[in-house]
Design a protein around this motif. Structure first.
Motif, PDB file in Angstrom:
ATOM      1  N   LEU A  46       0.831  -1.207   0.000  1.00 23.82           N
ATOM      2  CA  LEU A  46       0.000   0.000   0.000  1.00 23.82           C
ATOM      3  C   LEU A  46       0.863   1.252   0.000  1.00 23.82           C
ATOM      4  O   LEU A  46       0.597   2.190  -0.759  1.00 23.82           O
ATOM      5  CB  LEU A  46      -0.949  -0.014   1.204  1.00 23.82           C
ATOM      6  N   LEU A  47       1.897   1.284   0.828  1.00 20.56           N
ATOM      7  CA  LEU A  47       2.807   2.437   0.831  1.00 20.56           C
ATOM      8  C   LEU A  47       3.438   2.645  -0.541  1.00 20.56           C
ATOM      9  O   LEU A  47       3.504   3.773  -1.030  1.00 20.56           O
ATOM     10  CB  LEU A  47       3.913   2.241   1.877  1.00 20.56           C
ATOM     11  N   GLN A  90       6.438   9.942  -5.879  1.00 25.73           N
ATOM     12  CA  GLN A  90       7.630   9.842  -5.031  1.00 25.73           C
ATOM     13  C   GLN A  90       8.260   8.465  -5.264  1.00 25.73           C
ATOM     14  O   GLN A  90       8.086   7.532  -4.478  1.00 25.73           O
ATOM     15  CB  GLN A  90       7.255  10.071  -3.570  1.00 25.73           C
ATOM     16  N   LEU A  91       8.989   8.367  -6.371  1.00 26.16           N
ATOM     17  CA  LEU A  91       9.424   7.065  -6.865  1.00 26.16           C
ATOM     18  C   LEU A  91      10.526   6.415  -6.036  1.00 26.16           C
ATOM     19  O   LEU A  91      10.554   5.190  -5.922  1.00 26.16           O
ATOM     20  CB  LEU A  91       9.818   7.165  -8.333  1.00 26.16           C
ATOM     21  N   ALA A 105       9.653   0.909  -0.633  1.00 23.46           N
ATOM     22  CA  ALA A 105       8.465   0.230  -0.096  1.00 23.46           C
ATOM     23  C   ALA A 105       8.144  -1.048  -0.870  1.00 23.46           C
ATOM     24  O   ALA A 105       7.774  -2.060  -0.266  1.00 23.46           O
ATOM     25  CB  ALA A 105       7.276   1.179  -0.089  1.00 23.46           C
ATOM     26  N   ILE A 106       8.293  -1.019  -2.193  1.00 27.19           N
ATOM     27  CA  ILE A 106       7.932  -2.216  -2.962  1.00 27.19           C
ATOM     28  C   ILE A 106       8.947  -3.328  -2.712  1.00 27.19           C
ATOM     29  O   ILE A 106       8.586  -4.511  -2.700  1.00 27.19           O
ATOM     30  CB  ILE A 106       7.742  -1.930  -4.475  1.00 27.19           C
ATOM     31  N   LEU A 116       3.833  -3.741  -9.891  1.00 25.15           N
ATOM     32  CA  LEU A 116       4.013  -2.389  -9.344  1.00 25.15           C
ATOM     33  C   LEU A 116       5.479  -1.979  -9.405  1.00 25.15           C
ATOM     34  O   LEU A 116       5.791  -0.843  -9.748  1.00 25.15           O
ATOM     35  CB  LEU A 116       3.465  -2.312  -7.916  1.00 25.15           C
ATOM     36  N   ARG A 117       6.384  -2.896  -9.121  1.00 25.48           N
ATOM     37  CA  ARG A 117       7.815  -2.589  -9.194  1.00 25.48           C
ATOM     38  C   ARG A 117       8.203  -2.159 -10.604  1.00 25.48           C
ATOM     39  O   ARG A 117       8.925  -1.177 -10.795  1.00 25.48           O
ATOM     40  CB  ARG A 117       8.652  -3.802  -8.772  1.00 25.48           C
TER      41      ARG A 117
END
Length: 130
Positions: free
Chosen positions: A90-91, A100-101, A107-108, A124-125
């Protein structure tokens, strides 16, 4: 939240609806149910990554800028206190949505460790690293 409950009911009839799954994940975030939110967003990512990765209005979803900041800070504190892969996912998703990559990458990577949904974490990554 009522929105999450309504979307859960809709998903009982259409379990492969990426829009409803995405909506449920966002509603759970707004309600402060972070692990459930991360799980629903990961499911939406697996169902239809294009839908799940579309830009959303986080301020509107959270109920205003102050509410978004409060929810986000609460999520960060809870994740630091008790790291859960779904909360890291989620973050990562929220950081990605906010552009904010670097934070999203961190986070990922945390989400991928122990993730119950490695496919969605990889989707997502890849989007973060584009």
């Amino acid at each position: 939240s009522r929105a999450a409950e309504a979307l859960t009911l809709a998903l009982a009839y259409r379990p492969f609806d990426a829009n409803a799954t995405l909506g449920k994940g966002l509603a759970l975030f707004a309600a402060g149910q972070y692990a459930g939110s991360g799980s629903a967003l990961a499911r939406a990512m697996e169902l239809d990554s294009k839908t799940a990765l579309k830009k959303v209005d986080l301020v509107r979803i959270a109920g205003g800028p102050d509410e978004l900041i409060a929810r986000f800070n609460d999520l960060v504190q809870k994740t630091e206190a008790r790291p859960v892969p779904e909360q890291h996912f989620l973050l990562a998703y929220l950081y990605f949505q906010m552009g904010q990559l670097e934070q999203a990458r961190t986070a990922i990577e945390a989400a991928r460790t122990g993730s119950t949904s490695p496919a969605s974490a990889e989707i997502l990554r890849t989007a973060i690293n584009r």
